[in-house]
Design a protein around this motif. Sequence first.
Motif, PDB file in Angstrom:
ATOM      1  N   ARG A  21       1.096  -1.051   0.447  1.00  0.00           N
ATOM      2  CA  ARG A  21       0.070  -0.213  -0.177  1.00  0.00           C
ATOM      3  C   ARG A  21       0.948   1.169   0.207  1.00  0.00           C
ATOM      4  N   THR A  22       1.887   1.343   0.301  1.00  0.00           N
ATOM      5  CA  THR A  22       2.607   2.352   0.493  1.00  0.00           C
ATOM      6  C   THR A  22       3.109   2.613  -1.182  1.00  0.00           C
ATOM      7  N   ALA A  23       3.238   1.941  -1.788  1.00  0.00           N
ATOM      8  CA  ALA A  23       3.366   2.244  -3.353  1.00  0.00           C
ATOM      9  C   ALA A  23       2.297   3.383  -3.816  1.00  0.00           C
ATOM     10  N   VAL A  24       1.241   3.569  -2.893  1.00  0.00           N
ATOM     11  CA  VAL A  24       0.426   5.047  -3.091  1.00  0.00           C
ATOM     12  C   VAL A  24       0.740   6.258  -3.345  1.00  0.00           C
ATOM     13  N   CYS A  25       2.249   6.606  -2.866  1.00  0.00           N
ATOM     14  CA  CYS A  25       2.616   7.317  -2.017  1.00  0.00           C
ATOM     15  C   CYS A  25       3.567   7.992  -3.880  1.00  0.00           C
ATOM     16  N   ASP A  26       3.693   6.699  -4.537  1.00  0.00           N
ATOM     17  CA  ASP A  26       4.535   6.665  -5.410  1.00  0.00           C
ATOM     18  C   ASP A  26       4.367   7.336  -6.848  1.00  0.00           C
ATOM     19  N   ILE A  27       3.675   8.194  -6.949  1.00  0.00           N
ATOM     20  CA  ILE A  27       2.799   9.396  -8.075  1.00  0.00           C
ATOM     21  C   ILE A  27       4.134   8.850  -9.322  1.00  0.00           C
ATOM     22  N   ASP A  28       5.447   8.872  -9.444  1.00  0.00           N
ATOM     23  CA  ASP A  28       6.075   8.615 -10.818  1.00  0.00           C
ATOM     24  C   ASP A  28       6.104   7.044 -10.914  1.00  0.00           C
ATOM     25  N   LEU A  29       6.034   5.884 -10.025  1.00  0.00           N
ATOM     26  CA  LEU A  29       6.126   4.837 -10.491  1.00  0.00           C
ATOM     27  C   LEU A  29       4.690   4.854 -10.907  1.00  0.00           C
ATOM     28  N   ALA A  35       1.412   4.824 -18.173  1.00  0.00           N
ATOM     29  CA  ALA A  35       1.602   4.448 -19.593  1.00  0.00           C
ATOM     30  C   ALA A  35       1.771   3.751 -19.944  1.00  0.00           C
ATOM     31  N   LEU A  36       3.299   2.325 -19.281  1.00  0.00           N
ATOM     32  CA  LEU A  36       2.758   1.302 -19.464  1.00  0.00           C
ATOM     33  C   LEU A  36       1.867   1.034 -20.055  1.00  0.00           C
ATOM     34  N   VAL A  40       0.323  -0.386 -23.729  1.00  0.00           N
ATOM     35  CA  VAL A  40       0.588  -1.850 -24.024  1.00  0.00           C
ATOM     36  C   VAL A  40      -0.913  -1.852 -24.964  1.00  0.00           C
ATOM     37  N   TYR A  41      -2.151  -2.189 -24.307  1.00  0.00           N
ATOM     38  CA  TYR A  41      -3.336  -1.894 -24.756  1.00  0.00           C
ATOM     39  C   TYR A  41      -3.519  -1.038 -26.042  1.00  0.00           C
ATOM     40  N   ALA A  42      -2.777  -0.629 -26.026  1.00  0.00           N
ATOM     41  CA  ALA A  42      -3.248   0.352 -27.123  1.00  0.00           C
ATOM     42  C   ALA A  42      -3.119  -0.523 -28.836  1.00  0.00           C
ATOM     43  N   THR A  43      -2.430  -1.122 -28.596  1.00  0.00           N
ATOM     44  CA  THR A  43      -1.390  -1.724 -29.567  1.00  0.00           C
ATOM     45  C   THR A  43      -2.139  -3.004 -30.213  1.00  0.00           C
ATOM     46  N   ALA A  44      -2.267  -3.833 -28.483  1.00  0.00           N
ATOM     47  CA  ALA A  44      -2.977  -5.199 -28.146  1.00  0.00           C
ATOM     48  C   ALA A  44      -4.482  -5.350 -28.733  1.00  0.00           C
ATOM     49  N   ALA A  58      -4.231   6.592 -13.707  1.00  0.00           N
ATOM     50  CA  ALA A  58      -3.657   7.066 -11.783  1.00  0.00           C
ATOM     51  C   ALA A  58      -4.664   6.640 -10.767  1.00  0.00           C
ATOM     52  N   SER A  59      -5.278   7.422 -11.303  1.00  0.00           N
ATOM     53  CA  SER A  59      -6.745   7.088  -9.634  1.00  0.00           C
ATOM     54  C   SER A  59      -7.290   5.843  -9.743  1.00  0.00           C
TER      55      SER A  59
END
Length: 253
Positions: A21-29, A35-36, A40-44, A58-59
Amino acid sequence: MSRNGPDDGVSAAIAVALLDRTAVCDIDLIERLTALINGVYATAESGLWRPHAVRTSASELTELINAEQIAVATVGGQLAGAIHIEALSDITGEFGMLAAAPEQRGIGVGRALIDFAEQHCADDGLQVMQLELLVPSSWRHPSKVFLDDWYRRLGYRVIRTASVEDLHPALAPLIATPCQFVIYQKALDGKVTSEAPGTSWLPIVWVAVRRMCLSRLEPLTHGGHLVVSVRSCASMAGRSIRDDTAAMRPSRK
């Protein structure tokens, strides 16, 4: 958890871990994950969805990370892929939103993520892994044909098909071409799942949508694009379980 990716005869050190849960603070991640997955799904799923729609936001990823349902793969410390994992019931788990970074394909990232999801669900006492895949009804998408073969080689079998209108009616207005869902399952005890009659020809695509009982559609605007979040009504255990389903952006396909 680490995996040495066997895909295409190439090996690489792949580490897979569930985000806490601490990863919710990692905005860059979260921004990089968004984006990843969308890329990927835009192509797939090129050609399947109306313009200006994306797979996730992101939300939504923040909510899934907070629920500890997102695992990521890294290679050499760099983000290489992601997967959404959740329990549908006391018996069945499901994975979706599977994405491997294009520059890391062919080294086993996708396989490592699925292996992790299967082991995670097995460790939680679940017996079956499921995925739902969106395919066009009247033509064959190259990505789907490839994925169909790949999932079958990993032991997944088609148990049934369903129309978009019947399974996830809230998504129907967003579909750009007639489509149907193909539901795959795999027994986590190593036993072979029976194939539904007359389904061996079906092509494949989307790893991720979720449950069968839908309560409401929540259209959101994110970065000028449409994000569709569908929440599920109840699990077999009677608890409310979040279900988010988002469309792809055909303009990037």
